[in-house]
Design a protein around this motif. Sequence first.
Motif, mmCIF file in Angstrom:
data_model
loop_
_atom_site.group_PDB
_atom_site.id
_atom_site.type_symbol
_atom_site.label_atom_id
_atom_site.label_comp_id
_atom_site.label_asym_id
_atom_site.label_seq_id
_atom_site.Cartn_x
_atom_site.Cartn_y
_atom_site.Cartn_z
ATOM 1 N N ASN A 133 -99.791 -12.194 -66.176
ATOM 2 C CA ASN A 133 -99.814 -10.892 -65.536
ATOM 3 C C ASN A 133 -99.625 -9.814 -66.606
ATOM 4 N N ALA A 134 -100.566 -8.876 -66.666
ATOM 5 C CA ALA A 134 -100.509 -7.845 -67.705
ATOM 6 C C ALA A 134 -99.518 -6.729 -67.384
ATOM 7 N N ALA A 135 -99.020 -6.683 -66.149
ATOM 8 C CA ALA A 135 -98.105 -5.605 -65.749
ATOM 9 C C ALA A 135 -96.794 -5.701 -66.520
ATOM 10 N N THR A 136 -96.331 -4.582 -67.015
ATOM 11 C CA THR A 136 -95.106 -4.551 -67.811
ATOM 12 C C THR A 136 -93.975 -3.778 -67.133
ATOM 13 N N MET A 137 -94.199 -3.344 -65.911
ATOM 14 C CA MET A 137 -93.194 -2.605 -65.159
ATOM 15 C C MET A 137 -92.875 -3.330 -63.852
ATOM 16 N N HIS A 138 -91.639 -3.177 -63.397
ATOM 17 C CA HIS A 138 -91.255 -3.727 -62.107
ATOM 18 C C HIS A 138 -92.003 -3.012 -60.990
ATOM 19 N N TYR A 139 -92.392 -3.758 -59.964
ATOM 20 C CA TYR A 139 -93.006 -3.123 -58.793
ATOM 21 C C TYR A 139 -92.687 -3.935 -57.543
ATOM 22 N N SER A 140 -92.840 -3.285 -56.403
ATOM 23 C CA SER A 140 -92.680 -3.965 -55.114
ATOM 24 C C SER A 140 -94.011 -4.576 -54.715
ATOM 25 N N HIS A 141 -93.957 -5.769 -54.183
ATOM 26 C CA HIS A 141 -95.189 -6.448 -53.795
ATOM 27 C C HIS A 141 -95.789 -5.839 -52.529
ATOM 28 N N ASN A 142 -97.124 -5.901 -52.466
ATOM 29 C CA ASN A 142 -97.861 -5.549 -51.259
ATOM 30 C C ASN A 142 -98.889 -6.648 -51.006
ATOM 31 N N SER A 153 -84.026 -7.275 -53.662
ATOM 32 C CA SER A 153 -85.172 -8.026 -53.146
ATOM 33 C C SER A 153 -84.733 -9.436 -52.798
ATOM 34 N N SER A 154 -85.276 -9.968 -51.705
ATOM 35 C CA SER A 154 -84.982 -11.344 -51.321
ATOM 36 C C SER A 154 -85.900 -12.331 -52.024
ATOM 37 N N VAL A 155 -87.037 -11.830 -52.496
ATOM 38 C CA VAL A 155 -87.995 -12.641 -53.252
ATOM 39 C C VAL A 155 -88.377 -11.854 -54.496
ATOM 40 N N ILE A 156 -88.287 -12.498 -55.651
ATOM 41 C CA ILE A 156 -88.746 -11.870 -56.891
ATOM 42 C C ILE A 156 -89.687 -12.838 -57.594
ATOM 43 N N THR A 157 -90.847 -12.333 -57.984
ATOM 44 C CA THR A 157 -91.772 -13.133 -58.780
ATOM 45 C C THR A 157 -91.681 -12.673 -60.229
ATOM 46 N N PHE A 158 -91.837 -13.637 -61.128
ATOM 47 C CA PHE A 158 -91.744 -13.369 -62.553
ATOM 48 C C PHE A 158 -93.108 -13.618 -63.194
ATOM 49 N N ASN A 159 -93.155 -13.661 -64.485
ATOM 50 C CA ASN A 159 -94.416 -13.882 -65.179
ATOM 51 C C ASN A 159 -94.419 -15.266 -65.803
ATOM 52 N N HIS A 160 -95.617 -15.790 -66.058
ATOM 53 C CA HIS A 160 -95.710 -17.047 -66.794
ATOM 54 C C HIS A 160 -96.856 -16.945 -67.791
ATOM 55 N N GLN A 161 -96.854 -17.861 -68.729
ATOM 56 C CA GLN A 161 -97.870 -17.848 -69.770
ATOM 57 C C GLN A 161 -98.515 -19.220 -69.855
#
Length: 276
Positions: A127-136, A110-118
């Motif tokens: 973000n409650a998601a715990t699995m990697h996914y591709s953005h849409n 991926s050229s762009v990856i977003t992570f989580n913050h608290q």
Amino acid sequence: MASNYTDQDLEILISTTNRNTLDFLIPMFPFGHFSEFSILIINQTSKDKIMVSDFPSVRIINSFEKGLSKSRNIAIQNASKKIGLFADDDVIYAKDFDKQIIDAFNAFDSSVITFNHQRIGLDHPQNAATMHYSHNFKSIWNVCSIEIAVKTEDIKNAKISFNEQFGLGSYFETAEELLFMRTVLQHKIKAGYFPVVVVSHALLSSGEAQGSDKLIFARAALSYKLYGMLAYFWLPKYLFFLYRHQFISKSEILKKMKAGILGIKKYKELHKTTIK
């Protein structure tokens, strides 16, 4: 493995205003000294308040232009490392955040990856998601700019930038990260989410900000940019949502409607001469 990046390939792209010392960096890295990281600071300031760095790893651009999106764009154009991480000046990084980011770029193409913050004071990540996914185009609505890391050359080569009409310090003080991510997807550039908290940030202000004229003005403009004339139908529905959740009172609805219509009007005026 998609790539073979190391922690030497990461640069933190910090936007700040009116600074003349590096002291604000100290609390951002509670586990070590900031000089251990490659940092580019865009300091939007005046000529009588200039910041300098005595650390080779910390570069500074003192800019006399205003606006968060303008700052982010200057950072992109002047980034010197293969991976750039967008940052504000009041975040706190988690231990080994840099290794987590590098691992993600090595693992995913991926050229762009977003992570989580608290949010500081909360016991759960944003973000409650715990699995990697591709953005849409739906998932990017949940992205915050301090979560975004990019392959800088890919972004530069595609001529992708933040919309300078949006973001703090501009006409419409919201949604700069949404529009950035939207442009990424429109360019068919791969973007994904990696479920690890790399940074923490102060709690957002509550209902007063949600129902402020400034935010309604900005969100109505955003709605018009995205949906055109349908924004006029979106606005009353949005105001009803704010009323139902007690962000505004019944007596304020007409005033807030006017603020939203003014936001649409302002966007239309700007768009006559500015194509973005």
